[in-house]
Design a protein around this motif. Structure first.
Motif: not given
Ligand SMILES: [Ca+2]
Length: 597
Positions: A237-245, A263-279
């Motif tokens: 559903y998405f291609w950009a994001g933010v860490t909730e807490n 926790t932040v690192d894990k989220v960023l590692d995953w979104t970057e693996s998906q090619g999300w341009a904006l976090m």
């Protein structure tokens, strides 16, 4: 209304009617009569109301509410305003000056039957401050009350004004698709040349695979068995994001110098693996006192100490995530949660932005706030940002949270408020869109949520100042609002999930299959800005590339060189400027296709 005023009104999603600025509030200055102003207490709250010299902001009189017994709810003690009449679709601005105890108060606006419509949560201080908010008329009466029941003390009010400031533009939403076409699309083309000469009848297939416009969600990994599914849904559903807490200061550095970035690192590692341009980095600081923020180690000492801690937090964490977080909410809810400013000075806000800009000059720096699009406190936010701009503070974006609660979303109201923010000349991110509230949950039916979500997203996508849209989570099991997500706890997508998916994948997509180049060697199309998968040629000799199309990349040119061996040669990278790249196109039998010259 002069031409400029007319233009502004139209640009703001309001029609250009003239308004005299008449104060609709009876006795709002308390100088002569005070008719219409009354106090209300439930059995548990106690207060007195007087109109006295010492409560005057201007003139000689103001209204003083002395709360002598606090209660469990704000509304147990109220200063009730004179009832006013409204005109349908008319926008009204309420403004007043107040001072009082440093506690959360609420000015609520209800219909004549006391059904709550909208309101403004505010914190007074010991000095006179102007508060303001807008609301919409419907041809019936409005009952307004300041709810002061949470703490004892003296609350002073003066110069209360309600004036009509415009009329909603009911045609604005109907033109959303026209604006979307103009704002989010361009005329693109794929050109094919054979030895520098136009090659006609070459089939080109193209498909938008990722919008440039960021559409995202707050992410919250739990390191449990659901995470794989959760990630699949996020990717669907998405291609950009933010860490909730996880990036909030108390979670990120619960004790001094014991940073927990895992926790932040894990989220960023995953979104970057998906090619999300904006976090987005949310948030460097949040002045709230709830949720353990007041007890955070950084706030236990003096203001001077706090300032050192805050600068270190900004310097260290923005250096650490440089290039990964592209946007930061430098400060969250500055005007709704001013306790730290009231204690240590508003200069802290300026300093935070200056430090953040120095720490990562490439990052976009936001002030993030609620009730500025979903509610009518837009003017207060505008004034705060204007102040930052006047002082040359490096703010580069406006964060509008967009928690809509259970109100019916009116796109004309959304337009008016987005335009009021957009007039500041900064891009707007919708940072935390959702519906429902923490107490009541989401009271919409599935169909209502689907319709309202899609309508809001279409409205925001069609607004020229909006740069991106982020939802504050998507799954009910990981959502702060009961039933607030677009996927049920049992992992069934709601109608809202489908309506949102359909927007981006059916309404707002661009594709073509085997469209031939014309006599100029050009296959032209109008499409959304973004990444496309493009196949030039046909059969086993077709060449497929991922190409970026936007205002700066309008036409990609493929050059075919007839002298190359009989194999399909992939250009290292198709280039915008024509450069022989060795591409040739062959039929299924390996024969070079005839190219019309
Ligand atoms: Ca007065």
């Amino acid at each position: 209304m002069n031409r400029l005023g007319m233009t502004m009104a139209i640009a703001m999603g309001m029609s250009g009617m003239a308004f005299a600025g008449t104060n609709l509030v009876a006795n709002g200055d308390f100088e002569g009569a005070t008719t219409g102003w009354i106090k209300y207490n439930t059995s548990t709250g106690v207060s007195t109301l007087s109109f006295v010299d010492s409560a005057a902001h201007s003139g000689t009189k103001g209204a003083r509410m002395h709360v002598t017994a606090a209660s469990t709810e704000n509304w147990h003690v109220q200063l009730k305003f004179p009832v006013i009449s409204t005109v349908a679709q008319t926008v009204y601005r309420l403004s007043y000056w107040a001072k009082g105890p440093d506690v959360s108060t609420h000015v609520g606006i209800s219909d004549n039957a006391y059904v709550y419509l909208t309101g403004f949560t505010q914190t007074y201080t010991s000095t006179w401050t102007k508060f303001q908010g807008t609301f919409i008329g419907d041809g019936t009466k409005r009952r307004i009350a300041a709810s002061l029941g949470l703490d004892t003390g003296v609350y002073d009010f003066d110069d209360v004004v309600i004036e009509a400031i415009g009329v909603l533009d009911s045609t604005w939403y109907a033109n959303a698709d026209t604006r979307i076409d103009s704002l989010r699309k361009n005329d693109f083309g794929v050109q094919v040349l054979q030895d520098g000469v136009a090659a006609a009848d070459i089939p080109v297939t193209f498909q938008l695979v990722r919008h440039d416009f960021p559409f995202g969600t707050a992410l919250n990994f739990h390191d449990d068995a659901d995470d794989d599914w959760y990630k699949q849904m996020a990717a669907k559903y998405f291609w950009a994001g933010v860490t909730e807490n996880a990036f909030k200061w108390p979670q990120f550095e619960p004790t001094q110098d014991a940073v927990d970035s895992a926790t932040v690192d894990k989220v960023l590692d995953w979104t970057e693996s998906q090619g999300w341009a904006l976090m987005r980095g949310h948030a460097l600081e949040w002045g709230i006192e709830k949720y353990n923020f007041a007890s955070h180690w950084s706030r236990q000492g003096t203001c001077a100490e706090y300032q050192v801690f805050l600068k270190h937090r900004i310097d260290r964490d923005m250096a650490f995530y440089k290039g990964r977080f592209r946007q930061y909410d430098v400060w969250n809810e500055a005007f709704h949660e001013p306790a730290i400013f009231n204690r240590c000075g508003w200069e802290l806000l300026d300093s935070a932005f200056i430090w953040a800009h120095a720490a990562d000059p490439t990052a976009q720096l936001f002030l993030n706030e609620y009730s500025v699009v979903a509610g009518g406190e837009t003017g207060t936010f505008v004034d705060l940002i204007k102040g930052l701009q006047a002082r040359n503070i490096p703010i580069s974006g406006i964060g509008a949270q967009c928690h809509f609660g259970n109100q019916v979303i009116d796109p004309a109201v959304v337009a008016m408020r987005l335009s009021e923010l957009g007039a500041l000349g900064l891009p707007i991110m919708v940072t935390e869109f959702d519906v429902g509230d923490m107490t009541d949950g989401n009271l919409r039916t599935a169909q209502e949520q689907a319709d309202q979500d899609a309508m809001f997203i279409r409205a925001a996508f069609s607004h020229p100042a909006v740069q991106g849209i982020i939802l504050w989570g998507f799954w009910d099991s990981r959502h702060w609002v009961p039933d607030g997500g677009i996927i049920e706890e049992d992992k069934t997508p709601k109608l809202a999930a489908d309506s949102i998916w359909n927007l981006w994948n059916k309404d707002w997509t661009t594709s073509g299959t085997n469209v031939s180049t014309n006599a100029s060697g050009l296959m032209g199309f109008r499409g959304f800005n973004g990444k496309y998968v493009v196949t030039v040629g046909a059969g086993i000799n077709a060449q497929t590339d991922t190409l970026q199309f936007d205002a700066n990349h309008r036409v990609w040119t493929y050059n075919m060189d007839g002298s190359k061996p009989l194999s399909l040669q992939k250009p290292a990278r198709a280039r915008l400027v024509a450069t022989p790249a060795g591409l040739r196109i062959y039929d299924l039998a390996g024969r070079q296709l005839k190219i019309k010259r």
